[in-house]
Design an enzyme around this catalytic site. Structure first.
Site, mmCIF file in Angstrom:
data_model
loop_
_atom_site.group_PDB
_atom_site.id
_atom_site.type_symbol
_atom_site.label_atom_id
_atom_site.label_comp_id
_atom_site.label_asym_id
_atom_site.label_seq_id
_atom_site.Cartn_x
_atom_site.Cartn_y
_atom_site.Cartn_z
ATOM 1 C CG ASP A 100 14.964 -9.010 91.826
ATOM 2 O OD1 ASP A 100 15.568 -9.874 92.476
ATOM 3 O OD2 ASP A 100 14.929 -7.805 92.153
ATOM 4 C CD GLU A 144 14.906 -4.697 94.721
ATOM 5 O OE1 GLU A 144 15.285 -4.689 95.915
ATOM 6 O OE2 GLU A 144 15.542 -5.251 93.813
ATOM 7 C CG HIS A 151 20.487 -3.953 95.482
ATOM 8 N ND1 HIS A 151 20.310 -5.230 95.944
ATOM 9 C CD2 HIS A 151 21.803 -3.646 95.653
ATOM 10 C CE1 HIS A 151 21.465 -5.683 96.413
ATOM 11 N NE2 HIS A 151 22.389 -4.752 96.234
ATOM 12 C CG ASP A 200 18.658 -6.567 90.759
ATOM 13 O OD1 ASP A 200 19.418 -5.754 90.193
ATOM 14 O OD2 ASP A 200 18.567 -6.658 91.995
#
Length: 572
Positions: free
Chosen positions: A30, A32, A171, A176
């Site tokens: 994942d 960000e 998040h 995540d």
């Protein structure tokens, strides 16, 4: 002994059985980011979990300096502030470790197009190769197996709650990714009840794979599990697409599964009626043959390498006061090749400015010049031979300096350009200095590339051997910058008899005109990259392989210039 099979039933090959999911290494990851549009920068955090047979075998987590401010709404969503990533490494420093972490694994992400899009853009922007690996999107898989009656949303938080994930998504990248691991396991359990037990069946199960696409898997049945080149052919036997692989059968089968998401390629597969293959000794031969086949057939679904000989060259004109001209046809004494006319023109202008050559296009008489000096003469950047203020003898040193740089015997133009850059910086003309720096860096790279390629192309025959990774040798016979023969000597096989056989059967190469002796620049580039790999050895060569040193001592300068350019991009 009763095998449980029907009489006369054919035993399935391992490739037809597929790879059991329990034997697959998955990397669930994942990201960000600072926004929603993929680019070379903008990633703020990476989290990844490596799993195999339902067990976690490794984790990867790091902040990333995105090279730009983090928008307030993103800070509010993720909790990641500029201060948290200030001292974090840039993405170009993180990519090598991440690519090693995911090597050989199937990638998994929730809304995988977003995460893989950012990583692919980061790799392309910083000179790394994004691997061609299978990708599983848990959103797509969830939409296939979970109805709206069970969940109002396919967001990660909703699915994590539905399946009772041990980690609550928040998040943040690693959290995540951990939550996605639990979601993936729950989804795999569901599709397992539907008879999906292998990676190939899982990829086929994804919704974008049409029935027609699945039926075309038969096009790969006759292909060997060997390295080589494959050609998709259309209804009129035309070549639609050319590619290469270390395993022809496995790679072509991937075109008929959910791992193939490129719209153009899916369109190509729909048109394909047949797949041909050319077996090759090793990956180098496959890459060269792919290049040649693309050039020969110019397939409509290949984007690159269709015109490998359409390059640009920088040449000195033949007149009393020579200047630099950009041309298409190569001949001896030229600098190149360049991919675009703009690149060639920029290099020519930079070299002319560094050496004192004129840049005007008028033809000047040595006996009776009658021109008018231009603004460059007023600025001291041209000796004004057009007005008779510079003789042929006084002009000749500039011509010799340019010829010497192209030949690799004179590095004075590069040093003169670097001195001019230093003067611009000292005078605080920073914008001009930055532009001049970038142009000089391009010229240095072009000169170095030209010297490397012409040095290899000038050798009538060079034989090299590279380790095949299993105790044997990959062999290549190279003649005037062209792969003339290729083969392998497996572990335990004496290599020299194989070498002699390859030499005897090698293609006869007649050298052509120009600095590359008629060879294709892209092919020479492939050969050079292979020859300079760790462990590759020269078996023998008809002439010593040596490169001119004129542009060889500038690597440190190029590294500093690249660093300065990157800093300016971040600041801008």
């Amino acid at each position: 002994m009763d095998t449980g099979r029907r009489p006369g039933a054919a035993q399935l090959a391992f490739d037809e059985l597929g790879t059991p999911l329990r034997d697959i290494t998955f990397v669930v990851f994942d990201l960000e980011t600072t926004g929603t549009k993929p680019g070379p920068d903008g990633i703020t955090e990476i989290g990844a979990v490596k799993i195999r047979a339902g067990e976690v075998v490794g984790e990867f987590a790091t902040f990333v300096n995105p090279g730009m401010p983090i928008p307030p709404q993103i800070v509010e969503l993720t909790g990641i502030t500029g201060a948290m990533v200030y001292d974090a490494p840039r993405i170009e420093r993180v990519l090598p470790a991440f690519l090693e972490f995911i090597s050989g694994a199937v990638l998994v992400a929730h809304n995988a197009a977003f995460d893989t899009g950012f990583m692919r853009a980061a790799c392309e922007g910083h000179g790394y190769h994004w691997p061609k690996t299978a990708v599983v999107c848990t959103v797509r898989l969830a939409r296939r197996v979970i109805s709206r009656d069970e969940t109002p949303s396919y967001r990660l938080s909703a699915l994590a709650a539905l399946f009772g994930a041990r980690t609550t998504p928040n998040h943040r990248a690693l959290a995540d990714a951990r939550a996605t691991v639990d979601v993936l396991h729950a989804l795999l359990e569901r599709v397992g009840n539907l008879g999906v037990h292998t990676l190939e069946e899982l990829l086929d199960y994804l919704p974008e794979v049409t029935a027609a696409q699945r039926r075309k898997r038969s096009l790969a049945e006759h292909l060997p599990s060997r390295p080589g080149v494959y050609l998709f052919r259309g209804p009129s036997d035309e070549v639609l697409y050319v590619g290469t692989s270390s395993d022809l059968r496995r790679r072509v089968r991937q075109y008929f599964t959910g791992s193939e998401s490129r719209g153009r390629i899916r369109e190509m597969v729909a048109l394909a009626e047949r797949v041909d293959a050319v077996e090759c000794a090793h990956a180098l031969e496959a890459a060269v043959r792919e290049l040649r086949l693309i050039a020969a057939h110019r397939p409509m679904y290949n984007r690159r390498s269709k015109n490998p000989r359409h390059a640009w060259w920088v040449a000195l004109t033949e007149e009393a006061f020579p200047r630099l001209s950009v041309v298409r046809m190569p001949r001896d004494g030229m600098l190149g090749p360049f991919r675009t006319q703009t690149d060639a023109r920029t290099a020519a202008d930079t070299l002319a400015g560094a050496s004192g050559l004129r840049t005007c296009t008028q033809r000047i008489s040595a006996a009776a010049p009658n021109g008018t000096p231009c603004v460059l003469a007023e600025l001291g950047r041209c000796g004004a031979p057009c007005a008779g203020k510079q003789t042929v003898e006084a002009y000749r040193p500039s011509v010799l300096a340019v010829s010497g740089l192209i030949a690799g015997t004179d590095g004075r133009p590069l040093r003169a350009a670097a001195d001019h850059l230093a003067r611009l910086s000292a005078a605080e003309h920073y914008e001009q200095a930055a532009q001049h720096r970038d142009h000089l860096a391009g010229l240095i790279r072009a000169v170095g590339r030209a010297h490397r390629q012409s040095a290899l192309a000038g050798i009538p025959e060079l034989i090299a051997a590279g380790p095949d990774g299993n105790g044997g040798w990959e062999l290549a016979v190279i003649r005037h910058g062209r792969l003339a023969s290729a083969g392998v000597a497996r572990r335990g096989v004496p290599p020299m008899p194989v070498v002699e056989m390859l030499v005897a059967s090698a293609e006869t190469v007649i050298p052509g005109p120009g600095p590359l002796f008629g060879a294709i620049p892209e092919e020479i580039g492939l050969l050079l990259r292979w020859l300079t790999r760790p462990g590759v050895r020269l078996v023998r060569t008809t002439h010593p392989w040596a490169e001119p040193a004129a542009a060889g001592g500038w690597q440190e300068w190029l590294d500093l210039a690249a660093s300065a350019t990157a800093l300016e991009r971040v600041a801008g």
